[in-house]
Design a protein around this motif. Sequence first.
Motif, short mmCIF file in Angstrom:
data_model
loop_
_atom_site.label_atom_id
_atom_site.label_comp_id
_atom_site.label_asym_id
_atom_site.label_seq_id
_atom_site.Cartn_x
_atom_site.Cartn_y
_atom_site.Cartn_z
N LEU A 145 -1.55 4.71 -0.83
CA LEU A 145 -0.52 4.73 -1.85
C LEU A 145 -0.25 6.14 -2.36
N GLU A 146 -1.29 6.91 -2.62
CA GLU A 146 -1.09 8.27 -3.14
C GLU A 146 -0.36 9.14 -2.12
N ARG B 78 8.58 -3.31 -9.49
CA ARG B 78 8.19 -4.02 -8.27
C ARG B 78 7.95 -3.05 -7.11
N ALA B 79 7.21 -3.48 -6.12
CA ALA B 79 6.77 -2.60 -5.04
C ALA B 79 7.90 -2.35 -4.04
N PHE B 80 8.14 -1.08 -3.72
CA PHE B 80 9.20 -0.70 -2.78
C PHE B 80 8.70 0.44 -1.90
N LEU B 81 8.71 0.22 -0.59
CA LEU B 81 8.32 1.24 0.38
C LEU B 81 9.54 1.66 1.18
N LEU B 82 9.85 2.95 1.13
CA LEU B 82 10.92 3.52 1.94
C LEU B 82 10.29 4.13 3.18
N GLU C 210 0.89 -3.96 6.01
CA GLU C 210 -0.11 -3.70 4.97
C GLU C 210 0.51 -3.71 3.58
N TRP C 211 1.72 -3.18 3.47
CA TRP C 211 2.42 -3.14 2.18
C TRP C 211 2.71 -4.56 1.69
N LEU C 212 3.22 -5.40 2.57
CA LEU C 212 3.53 -6.77 2.19
C LEU C 212 2.26 -7.56 1.88
N GLU C 213 1.22 -7.37 2.68
CA GLU C 213 -0.02 -8.10 2.45
C GLU C 213 -0.67 -7.71 1.11
N ALA C 214 -0.50 -6.45 0.71
CA ALA C 214 -1.10 -5.99 -0.54
C ALA C 214 -0.36 -6.51 -1.76
#
Length: 342
Positions: free
Chosen positions: A12-13, A280-284, A336-340
């Motif tokens: 994440l960092e 909410r969680a957002f990954l670009l 991994e992002w979705l599972e977390a």
Amino acid sequence: MAENIVDDVPWLEEVRSPPEHPPDDAPRLRPLLVDSSGDTIDTLQKWQARRIEIRRWWEGFLSPLSSLPERVPPVEVLEEECLGDVTRQRVRYEVEPGVLTQAYLLIPTTQRVPTAGVVVLHSTVDESIDEPSGIAGATPKSLGLDLARRGFVALCPRNFLWRNNHMLTARWQTLKHRLRRPRCKGMAKMLQDAVVAVNVLASLPEVDPGRLGAVGHSLGAKQVLYLAAFDERIQVAASSEGGIGVGFSNWDAPWYLGRRIRHRTFNHEHHELLAMVAPRAFLLVGGDGFDGARSWPFIEAVLPVYGLHGVPSRVGLYNHRQGHKFPPQAAKRIHEWLEAYC
């Protein structure tokens, strides 16, 4: 919003850190924590008021978008096959009165309790929903099938630009849409169709409606940005190589936002939508094709907004540096992002 106790992804960092060498063409974005009077926004309450203003502006721009569809249409199963660990159904349902679409629904066969559900939005490929559902073969972009095998229920709906599941006719489909709804932009149509897909997914007995996500590549990534911004049921999203800046890719196409965004008086950018996603969680995800190092200012701009919520800032940029491709490492990070967070 109550904070869920979850284990963050170990990287994440990394995705919250700026690129070592920011490119010269990275955009300079207007600060988000300033209200319409020029005063600093320093509380969550003030931001929530500003967020309403931002949302209303975009609703008016996308017009007419006064409300998102709430009904759950009847779903007809057209065919079904068992893949051992996953049941794959081709389904049909109505996205607006008299307008039908198809999707693939993938359900883990061993799932005994309601689980997380994910809307998987396909890219610009002739085979449309065959790609994420695995019909077109096992590739990193068969995200729907892969996620179902990881315990998610996945719904892979067809974008309205396809006349059928294997015929992309973007200009013709856009014209038909504009004849029905002259003031409604193509991106508004995509958003509303995606919301109907969420309605369908959330209604399934196999799905926990409090654990919903969205993921997409390229064309699908554009839809994910808008869906996550406008539909607060989406708790986690991953957007790959959509080109988050309005000048990064073909956002000016008639089936997206149109030529108005080229005009010198257009002074809005998609960091406003990304800020609407917080907390909410957002990954670009980028590869230095349409997204990548020059997309960092969008993450940088929204981090202070996430900070106002007093929870971990689960937003970031992952750059695989392989262009507009969707390589295995991108799929791995999204899994991994979705599972977390879902």
